[in-house]
Design a protein around this motif. Structure first.
Motif, PDB file in Angstrom:
ATOM      1  N   PRO A 104      41.548  46.218  44.856  1.00  0.00           N
ATOM      2  CA  PRO A 104      41.302  45.322  45.990  1.00  0.00           C
ATOM      3  C   PRO A 104      41.480  43.864  45.551  1.00  0.00           C
ATOM      4  O   PRO A 104      41.307  43.522  44.375  1.00  0.00           O
ATOM      5  CB  PRO A 104      39.854  45.625  46.381  1.00  0.00           C
ATOM      6  CG  PRO A 104      39.244  46.281  45.197  1.00  0.00           C
ATOM      7  CD  PRO A 104      40.349  46.958  44.459  1.00  0.00           C
ATOM      8  N   PRO A 105      41.843  42.996  46.482  1.00  0.00           N
ATOM      9  CA  PRO A 105      42.026  41.592  46.112  1.00  0.00           C
ATOM     10  C   PRO A 105      40.710  40.970  45.649  1.00  0.00           C
ATOM     11  O   PRO A 105      39.631  41.332  46.097  1.00  0.00           O
ATOM     12  CB  PRO A 105      42.544  40.945  47.388  1.00  0.00           C
ATOM     13  CG  PRO A 105      42.149  41.859  48.482  1.00  0.00           C
ATOM     14  CD  PRO A 105      42.086  43.228  47.887  1.00  0.00           C
ATOM     15  N   SER A 106      40.825  40.040  44.754  1.00  0.00           N
ATOM     16  CA  SER A 106      39.609  39.385  44.242  1.00  0.00           C
ATOM     17  C   SER A 106      39.039  38.466  45.323  1.00  0.00           C
ATOM     18  O   SER A 106      39.770  37.883  46.113  1.00  0.00           O
ATOM     19  CB  SER A 106      39.937  38.580  42.981  1.00  0.00           C
ATOM     20  OG  SER A 106      40.858  37.561  43.314  1.00  0.00           O
ATOM     21  N   PRO A 107      37.713  38.329  45.358  1.00  0.00           N
ATOM     22  CA  PRO A 107      37.090  37.531  46.418  1.00  0.00           C
ATOM     23  C   PRO A 107      37.302  36.031  46.234  1.00  0.00           C
ATOM     24  O   PRO A 107      36.968  35.262  47.122  1.00  0.00           O
ATOM     25  CB  PRO A 107      35.617  37.907  46.326  1.00  0.00           C
ATOM     26  CG  PRO A 107      35.419  38.381  44.941  1.00  0.00           C
ATOM     27  CD  PRO A 107      36.706  38.975  44.514  1.00  0.00           C
ATOM     28  N   GLY A 108      37.843  35.595  45.142  1.00  0.00           N
ATOM     29  CA  GLY A 108      38.038  34.159  44.929  1.00  0.00           C
ATOM     30  C   GLY A 108      36.843  33.562  44.209  1.00  0.00           C
ATOM     31  O   GLY A 108      35.950  34.268  43.710  1.00  0.00           O
ATOM     32  N   VAL A 110      33.348  32.141  43.458  1.00  0.00           N
ATOM     33  CA  VAL A 110      32.046  32.379  44.053  1.00  0.00           C
ATOM     34  C   VAL A 110      31.218  31.113  43.922  1.00  0.00           C
ATOM     35  O   VAL A 110      31.157  30.503  42.855  1.00  0.00           O
ATOM     36  CB  VAL A 110      31.342  33.565  43.350  1.00  0.00           C
ATOM     37  CG1 VAL A 110      29.973  33.810  43.951  1.00  0.00           C
ATOM     38  CG2 VAL A 110      32.195  34.812  43.434  1.00  0.00           C
TER      39      VAL A 110
END
Length: 126
Positions: A104-108, A110
C-alpha cells in the motif's frame, strides 16, 4: 329457429377462440392482453360484432409486435465491445487474471496538520 342461432353463435365463438389462440402463439399474447377463453365467450355473446372487435384487438397486437432476433444488434458486435481473450487461463479452469501484489502507498509525513492559509476550509474560522 333459436337452435339455429345457438349453433351459429357456437361456430362464431369457436372462430374467435381459435383466432385468439393463433394470435397468442404467433405474437406472444392475444388481443389487448385478454385470454383466448375470454374472446370465445365474448364472441359467443356478441356474435359477428364480437369477431369484429377481436379483429381490431389482434390488429393492435400485430402493430406493436417486435420480433425477437437471435443475434445481438450490430453495435454489440463491433471490435470496440468485443471481449478480450484471457491470456493466462489454462484450458478448463476459470479464475481472475493474475495480479502482482504491491505494498500500500505510504501515508506520507506524520505530524500535525498544516495551517489553512487561504481560508478555503469549510469549517468556520476560530
Amino acid at each position: 329457429m333459436p337452435a339455429v342461432a345457438l349453433i351459429v353463435c357456437c361456430f362464431i365463438a369457436r372462430g374467435g377462440y381459435t383466432s385468439a389462440v393463433q394470435c397468442k402463439r404467433k405474437y406472444g399474447r392475444a388481443g389487448w392482453g385478454a385470454e383466448p377463453l375470454f374472446w370465445g365467450i365474448f364472441c359467443f355473446l356478441l356474435g359477428l360484432i364480437g369477431l369484429l372487435i377481436q379483429h381490431f384487438a389482434e390488429k393492435s397486437v400485430k402493430k406493436h409486435y417486435r420480433p425477437v432476433s437471435s443475434s445481438p444488434p450490430a453495435y454489440v458486435q463491433s471490435q470496440r465491445y468485443a471481449p478480450r481473450p484471457v491470456e493466462s487461463a489454462s484450458a478448463g479452469q476459470w479464475g481472475p487474471p493474475p495480479a502482482q501484489w504491491a505494498p500500500p502507498p505510504s501515508p506520507g509525513p506524520v505530524g500535525p496538520p498544516r495551517p489553512n492559509v487561504g481560508g478555503s476550509d469549510f469549517l468556520p474560522h476560530r
